[in-house]
Scaffold this motif. Structure first.
Motif, PDB file in Angstrom:
ATOM      1  N   SER A 190      -5.261  -8.949 -23.174  1.00 43.25           N
ATOM      2  CA  SER A 190      -4.434  -7.622 -23.108  1.00 43.25           C
ATOM      3  C   SER A 190      -4.207  -7.201 -21.647  1.00 43.25           C
ATOM      4  CB  SER A 190      -5.328  -6.644 -23.815  1.00 43.25           C
ATOM      5  OG  SER A 190      -6.581  -6.524 -23.146  1.00 43.25           O
ATOM      6  N   LEU A 191      -4.883  -7.756 -20.625  1.00 38.55           N
ATOM      7  CA  LEU A 191      -4.470  -7.394 -19.255  1.00 38.55           C
ATOM      8  C   LEU A 191      -4.018  -8.405 -18.322  1.00 38.55           C
ATOM      9  CD1 LEU A 191      -7.975  -5.487 -18.732  1.00 38.55           C
ATOM     10  CD2 LEU A 191      -5.798  -4.417 -18.590  1.00 38.55           C
ATOM     11  N   VAL A 192      -3.423  -8.014 -17.335  1.00 42.44           N
ATOM     12  CA  VAL A 192      -3.120  -8.762 -16.280  1.00 42.44           C
ATOM     13  C   VAL A 192      -3.609  -8.050 -15.056  1.00 42.44           C
ATOM     14  CG1 VAL A 192      -1.342  -9.863 -14.628  1.00 42.44           C
ATOM     15  CG2 VAL A 192      -1.047  -9.998 -17.075  1.00 42.44           C
ATOM     16  N   VAL A 193      -4.383  -8.586 -14.160  1.00 42.97           N
ATOM     17  CA  VAL A 193      -5.134  -7.604 -13.142  1.00 42.97           C
ATOM     18  C   VAL A 193      -5.025  -8.449 -11.883  1.00 42.97           C
ATOM     19  CG1 VAL A 193      -6.975  -7.128 -14.857  1.00 42.97           C
ATOM     20  CG2 VAL A 193      -7.533  -8.780 -13.412  1.00 42.97           C
ATOM     21  N   GLY A 194      -4.907  -7.631 -10.715  1.00 48.26           N
ATOM     22  CA  GLY A 194      -4.881  -8.119  -9.243  1.00 48.26           C
ATOM     23  C   GLY A 194      -4.126  -7.280  -8.440  1.00 48.26           C
ATOM     24  N   PRO A 195      -3.969  -7.647  -7.210  1.00 46.46           N
ATOM     25  CA  PRO A 195      -3.108  -6.871  -6.129  1.00 46.46           C
ATOM     26  C   PRO A 195      -1.724  -7.439  -6.498  1.00 46.46           C
ATOM     27  CG  PRO A 195      -4.330  -8.563  -5.091  1.00 46.46           C
ATOM     28  CD  PRO A 195      -4.759  -8.649  -6.707  1.00 46.46           C
ATOM     29  N   PHE A 196      -0.681  -6.515  -6.574  1.00 48.55           N
ATOM     30  CA  PHE A 196       0.625  -6.666  -6.843  1.00 48.55           C
ATOM     31  C   PHE A 196       1.721  -5.975  -6.386  1.00 48.55           C
ATOM     32  CE2 PHE A 196      -1.393  -8.341 -10.885  1.00 48.55           C
ATOM     33  CZ  PHE A 196      -1.435  -9.766 -10.740  1.00 48.55           C
ATOM     34  N   CYS A 197       1.279  -5.717  -4.951  1.00 47.55           N
ATOM     35  CA  CYS A 197       2.364  -4.812  -4.308  1.00 47.55           C
ATOM     36  C   CYS A 197       2.912  -5.578  -3.170  1.00 47.55           C
ATOM     37  CB  CYS A 197       1.588  -3.571  -3.748  1.00 47.55           C
ATOM     38  SG  CYS A 197       1.213  -2.430  -4.763  1.00 47.55           S
ATOM     39  N   THR A 198       2.163  -6.054  -2.318  1.00 49.79           N
ATOM     40  CA  THR A 198       2.261  -7.091  -1.207  1.00 49.79           C
ATOM     41  C   THR A 198       1.227  -7.982  -1.375  1.00 49.79           C
ATOM     42  OG1 THR A 198       0.959  -5.648   0.417  1.00 49.79           O
ATOM     43  CG2 THR A 198       3.079  -4.918   0.149  1.00 49.79           C
ATOM     44  N   PRO A 199       1.771  -9.182  -0.440  1.00 50.00           N
ATOM     45  CA  PRO A 199       0.572 -10.480  -0.539  1.00 50.00           C
ATOM     46  C   PRO A 199      -0.744 -10.034   0.220  1.00 50.00           C
ATOM     47  CG  PRO A 199       2.280 -10.734   1.180  1.00 50.00           C
ATOM     48  CD  PRO A 199       2.801  -9.507   0.571  1.00 50.00           C
ATOM     49  N   VAL A 200      -1.739 -10.634  -0.447  1.00 48.66           N
ATOM     50  CA  VAL A 200      -3.102 -10.781   0.010  1.00 48.66           C
ATOM     51  C   VAL A 200      -3.039 -11.389   1.423  1.00 48.66           C
ATOM     52  CG1 VAL A 200      -5.364 -11.188  -0.275  1.00 48.66           C
ATOM     53  CG2 VAL A 200      -3.926 -10.770  -2.335  1.00 48.66           C
ATOM     54  N   GLY A 201      -3.694 -10.557   2.319  1.00 46.56           N
ATOM     55  CA  GLY A 201      -3.626 -11.078   3.714  1.00 46.56           C
ATOM     56  C   GLY A 201      -2.527 -11.046   4.403  1.00 46.56           C
ATOM     57  N   GLY A 202      -1.271 -10.024   4.165  1.00 42.37           N
ATOM     58  CA  GLY A 202      -0.195  -9.746   4.669  1.00 42.37           C
ATOM     59  C   GLY A 202      -0.418  -8.586   5.474  1.00 42.37           C
ATOM     60  N   LEU A 203      -0.652  -8.666   6.891  1.00 37.78           N
ATOM     61  CA  LEU A 203      -0.901  -7.577   7.752  1.00 37.78           C
ATOM     62  C   LEU A 203       0.235  -7.509   8.796  1.00 37.78           C
ATOM     63  CD1 LEU A 203      -4.881  -8.194   7.931  1.00 37.78           C
ATOM     64  CD2 LEU A 203      -3.653  -6.599   6.286  1.00 37.78           C
ATOM     65  N   PRO A 204       1.040  -6.548   8.597  1.00 34.87           N
ATOM     66  CA  PRO A 204       2.146  -6.396   9.617  1.00 34.87           C
ATOM     67  C   PRO A 204       1.532  -5.643  11.107  1.00 34.87           C
ATOM     68  CG  PRO A 204       2.688  -4.929   7.959  1.00 34.87           C
ATOM     69  CD  PRO A 204       1.391  -5.731   7.653  1.00 34.87           C
ATOM     70  N   GLY A 205       0.370  -5.121  10.866  1.00 38.41           N
ATOM     71  CA  GLY A 205      -0.019  -4.403  12.173  1.00 38.41           C
ATOM     72  C   GLY A 205       0.744  -3.091  12.363  1.00 38.41           C
ATOM     73  N   ARG A 206       1.159  -2.443  11.419  1.00 37.22           N
ATOM     74  CA  ARG A 206       1.729  -1.063  11.235  1.00 37.22           C
ATOM     75  C   ARG A 206       1.340  -0.614   9.749  1.00 37.22           C
ATOM     76  NH1 ARG A 206       5.407  -1.638   7.767  1.00 37.22           N
ATOM     77  NH2 ARG A 206       6.455  -3.366   7.361  1.00 37.22           N
ATOM     78  N   ARG A 207       1.534   0.899   9.688  1.00 33.65           N
ATOM     79  CA  ARG A 207       1.479   1.278   8.451  1.00 33.65           C
ATOM     80  C   ARG A 207       2.292   1.070   7.267  1.00 33.65           C
ATOM     81  NH1 ARG A 207      -1.126   7.497   9.474  1.00 33.65           N
ATOM     82  NH2 ARG A 207      -2.550   6.956  10.983  1.00 33.65           N
ATOM     83  N   ARG A 208       2.195   1.156   6.259  1.00 34.42           N
ATOM     84  CA  ARG A 208       3.583   1.073   5.222  1.00 34.42           C
ATOM     85  C   ARG A 208       4.258   2.136   5.440  1.00 34.42           C
ATOM     86  NH1 ARG A 208      -0.108   3.289   1.061  1.00 34.42           N
ATOM     87  NH2 ARG A 208       0.422   5.678   0.965  1.00 34.42           N
ATOM     88  N   THR A 209       5.756   1.787   5.055  1.00 35.77           N
ATOM     89  CA  THR A 209       6.702   2.803   5.324  1.00 35.77           C
ATOM     90  C   THR A 209       7.082   3.574   4.075  1.00 35.77           C
ATOM     91  OG1 THR A 209       8.546   1.456   4.992  1.00 35.77           O
ATOM     92  CG2 THR A 209       7.670   1.398   7.181  1.00 35.77           C
ATOM     93  N   PRO A 210       7.788   4.764   4.162  1.00 28.35           N
ATOM     94  CA  PRO A 210       8.228   5.254   2.857  1.00 28.35           C
ATOM     95  C   PRO A 210       9.273   4.369   2.017  1.00 28.35           C
ATOM     96  CG  PRO A 210       8.311   7.118   4.726  1.00 28.35           C
ATOM     97  CD  PRO A 210       7.897   5.701   5.335  1.00 28.35           C
TER      98      PRO A 210
END
Length: 287
Positions: free
Chosen positions: A107-127
Motif C-alpha cells: 500500500s506504500l511506495v517509499v523513498g527519496p523521489f525528488c532528485t537523485p541520492v548523492g546528487g550534490l550540485p554545490g548550491r542551493r535548490r532554485t525556485p
C-alpha cells in the motif's frame, strides 16, 4: 529486570541490509525475519525489470509478513531537472514502482523521489527546481490515488541531497501538491543530522506522516547509539501512528548504495545483527 515487550509496535526491516537488488534468491530471509518479530518486509529495488512480485507476495504471505516497497531516484533521475526527457524518465520510474507495489500487494511506495541520492550540485535548490518537482509529483499523484497506493517522500541529510532535508520543507512540499496520496517518510538517521529535536520534527509531520524508518544515528542497530527512542515512540503514539517502524541500514559492500550513503565501515558484526538486535531493543521499550 527485563521490560515487558511493546506488543503494539509494528516492526519492519528493509532488505538493503542484505542486497540492493532483491530477488527470489533472497526469499530465504523471510523465515528469519518473521521469527525475530517483524511483521513487514520492506523490499528495496532500484529498477523493476524482472521484479518477482508474485513470488515475493506468496512467500511473504506464507510467513504472515506485510510487504512494503522501497525505491529511490539514482543516476540522473530527477524531477527537478531542466531536461524534460529526464523528468519523463523519472516519472516512468515512479509508474514502474507503482505497478510493482500493486503487484506485490504494497500500500506504500517509499523513498527519496525528488532528485537523485548523492546528487550534490554545490548550491542551493532554485525556485524553478522546486516548482518542477511540485509539478511532477502533482502529475503522478492522481495515479497513486486511483491505485490506492500512497507515496511517502523521504527528506535526506545534506550529505546525500541538496533538495529536501527537513520535515518542515517536506510538509511544505506536501501542501503544495495537496494530494492524499503524497506524504512523508520520516527517517531518524537523517533527522538526527538535520532536525533540532527529533520528536518535535515528528510532530510537525503530523497528518502527512505516512511511514517511519527507525535508524540509529550511525545506521547501526537501534539502541546502540544516541537516538532518543522512548521519546520517538511516545511521539508516534501521540500521533496515533499505525504504520510500521522499519529498521533500515545498508549491508556491507553493496556497491549500488555505498557511495551515496557513505558506508565505509562495518556497522555491526553482521547485517543480521543490526536487524535482530534492533528489533529486540525496540520491542523492549514501553510507551
Amino acid at each position: 529486570m527485563n521490560q515487558p515487550q511493546n506488543s503494539r509496535l509494528k516492526l519492519g526491516v528493509n532488505t538493503l541490509l542484505w542486497t540492493a537488488h532483491f530477488d527470489t534468491a533472497h526469499l530465504e530471509l523471510f523465515p528469519a525475519i518473521a521469527a525475530h518479530g517483524f511483521s513487514a518486509v520492506e523490499v528495496a529495488r532500484f529498477d523493476f525489470t524482472g521484479f518477482p512480485a508474485q513470488a515475493i507476495r506468496s512467500a511473504a504471505a506464507a510467513h504472515n509478513l506485510d510487504v512494503l516497497l522501497c525505491s529511490a531516484f539514482t543516476g540522473d533521475l530527477s524531477l527537478a531537472s531542466e531536461d524534460a526527457s529526464i523528468r519523463a524518465r523519472s516519472l516512468a520510474h515512479l509508474r514502474a514502482a507503482l505497478a510493482a507495489a500493486q503487484a506485490v500487494g504494497s500500500s506504500l511506495v517509499v523513498g527519496p523521489f525528488c532528485t537523485p541520492v548523492g546528487g550534490l550540485p554545490g548550491r542551493r535548490r532554485t525556485p524553478d527546481e522546486w516548482q518542477r518537482v511540485v509539478d511532477g509529483l502533482s502529475e503522478i499523484a492522481p495515479e497513486f490515488a486511483q491505485a490506492g497506493v500512497r507515496l511517502a517522500l523521504e527528506p535526506l541529510n545534506r550529505f546525500e541531497t541538496y533538495f529536501l532535508n527537513t520535515t518542515e520543507d517536506a510538509v511544505r512540499l506536501c501542501q503544495a501538491i495537496h494530494s492524499p496520496a503524497i506524504g512523508i517518510l520520516f527517517d531518524t538517521f537523517h533527522a538526527n543530522i538535520e532536525e533540532k529535536d527529533i520528536p518535535t520534527a515528528l510532530r510537525l509531520a503530523g497528518p502527512h506522516l505516512f511511514h517511519v524508518h527507525t535508524c540509529e544515528n550511525d545506521r547501526g542497530a537501534p539502541g546502540s547509539g544516541h537516538i532518543p527512542w522512548p521519546a520517538v515512540l511516545a511521539e508516534l503514539q501521540a500521533l496515533s501512528y499505525s504504520g510500521h517502524c522499519v529498521i533500515e541500514s545498508f549491508g556491507f559492500n553493496i556497491k549500488e548504495i555505498a557511495a551515496a550513503a557513505c558506508i565505509w565501515r562495518d556497522l555491526a558484526p553482521t547485517p543480521d545483527d543490526i536487524a535482530w538486535r534492533g528489533a529486540a531493543y525496540l520491542k523492549s521499550l514501553t510507551i
